[in-house]
Scaffold this motif. Structure first.
Motif, PDB file in Angstrom:
ATOM      1  N   GLY A  15       0.701  -1.343   0.186  1.00 24.07           N
ATOM      2  CA  GLY A  15       0.070   0.043  -0.079  1.00 24.07           C
ATOM      3  C   GLY A  15       0.932   1.413  -0.066  1.00 24.07           C
ATOM      4  O   GLY A  15       0.265   2.281  -0.033  1.00 24.07           O
ATOM      5  N   HIS A  17       3.058   4.119  -1.428  1.00 24.45           N
ATOM      6  CA  HIS A  17       3.487   4.959  -2.767  1.00 24.45           C
ATOM      7  C   HIS A  17       4.841   5.587  -2.457  1.00 24.45           C
ATOM      8  O   HIS A  17       5.200   6.232  -1.669  1.00 24.45           O
ATOM      9  N   GLY A  31       3.492   2.000  -6.720  1.00 22.52           N
ATOM     10  CA  GLY A  31       2.411   1.984  -5.768  1.00 22.52           C
ATOM     11  C   GLY A  31       1.636   0.773  -6.102  1.00 22.52           C
ATOM     12  O   GLY A  31       1.895  -0.030  -6.855  1.00 22.52           O
ATOM     13  N   ALA A  34      -4.358  -0.586  -7.960  1.00 26.78           N
ATOM     14  CA  ALA A  34      -5.841  -0.405  -7.478  1.00 26.78           C
ATOM     15  C   ALA A  34      -6.656   0.213  -8.630  1.00 26.78           C
ATOM     16  O   ALA A  34      -6.357   1.112  -9.533  1.00 26.78           O
ATOM     17  N   HIS A  36      -9.363   1.689  -8.452  1.00 23.30           N
ATOM     18  CA  HIS A  36      -9.761   3.229  -8.082  1.00 23.30           C
ATOM     19  C   HIS A  36      -9.029   3.900  -6.977  1.00 23.30           C
ATOM     20  O   HIS A  36      -8.481   3.196  -6.153  1.00 23.30           O
ATOM     21  N   ARG A  37      -8.780   5.184  -7.159  1.00 22.40           N
ATOM     22  CA  ARG A  37      -8.019   5.856  -6.259  1.00 22.40           C
ATOM     23  C   ARG A  37      -8.933   6.940  -5.723  1.00 22.40           C
ATOM     24  O   ARG A  37      -9.460   7.915  -6.494  1.00 22.40           O
ATOM     25  N   TRP A  38      -9.290   7.084  -4.340  1.00 24.32           N
ATOM     26  CA  TRP A  38     -10.141   8.117  -3.848  1.00 24.32           C
ATOM     27  C   TRP A  38      -9.091   9.348  -3.541  1.00 24.32           C
ATOM     28  O   TRP A  38      -8.076   9.411  -3.632  1.00 24.32           O
ATOM     29  N   ARG A  39      -9.916  10.582  -4.010  1.00 24.33           N
ATOM     30  CA  ARG A  39      -9.396  11.787  -4.002  1.00 24.33           C
ATOM     31  C   ARG A  39     -10.177  12.751  -3.128  1.00 24.33           C
ATOM     32  O   ARG A  39     -11.319  12.401  -2.837  1.00 24.33           O
ATOM     33  N   ARG A  40      -9.501  13.618  -2.419  1.00 26.65           N
ATOM     34  CA  ARG A  40      -9.979  14.492  -1.527  1.00 26.65           C
ATOM     35  C   ARG A  40     -10.749  15.660  -2.173  1.00 26.65           C
ATOM     36  O   ARG A  40     -10.403  15.975  -3.402  1.00 26.65           O
ATOM     37  N   ASP A  43      -8.696  18.467  -3.683  1.00 22.80           N
ATOM     38  CA  ASP A  43      -8.109  17.994  -5.116  1.00 22.80           C
ATOM     39  C   ASP A  43      -9.090  18.079  -6.436  1.00 22.80           C
ATOM     40  O   ASP A  43      -8.390  18.286  -7.446  1.00 22.80           O
TER      41      ASP A  43
END
Length: 74
Positions: A15, A17, A31, A34, A36-40, A43
């Motif tokens: 996990g 990066h 890294g 995955a 999907h990669r969650w974004r804040r 961002d």
């Protein structure tokens, strides 16, 4: 990286990066795989401030409505 490749791949698999550098400059990111990669929100928020695409209504009419699964049969 050459001498520690296996260890770096294990860390990425767990996990982490990792930034790979070439002569001290960032060149790549290693890294975990995955889908999907969650974004804040911070961002992405600026994207919603951009003007709307004025061509969208005419572009939308170009879509014929027939959709296929590109992964079907694999």
């Amino acid at each position: 990286m050459r001498q520690n490749a296996s260890e770096l791949v294990r860390r990425a698999q767990d996990g982490e990066h990792l930034t790979i550098t070439v002569t001290g400059r960032p060149a790549a990111v290693l890294g975990p795989v995955a889908p999907h990669r969650w974004r804040r929100w911070d961002d992405l928020a600026d994207i919603f401030l951009l003007p709307a695409d004025t061509d969208w209504p005419s572009d939308r009419d170009l879509v014929d409505g027939t959709f296929t699964d590109p992964w079907e049969g694999r």
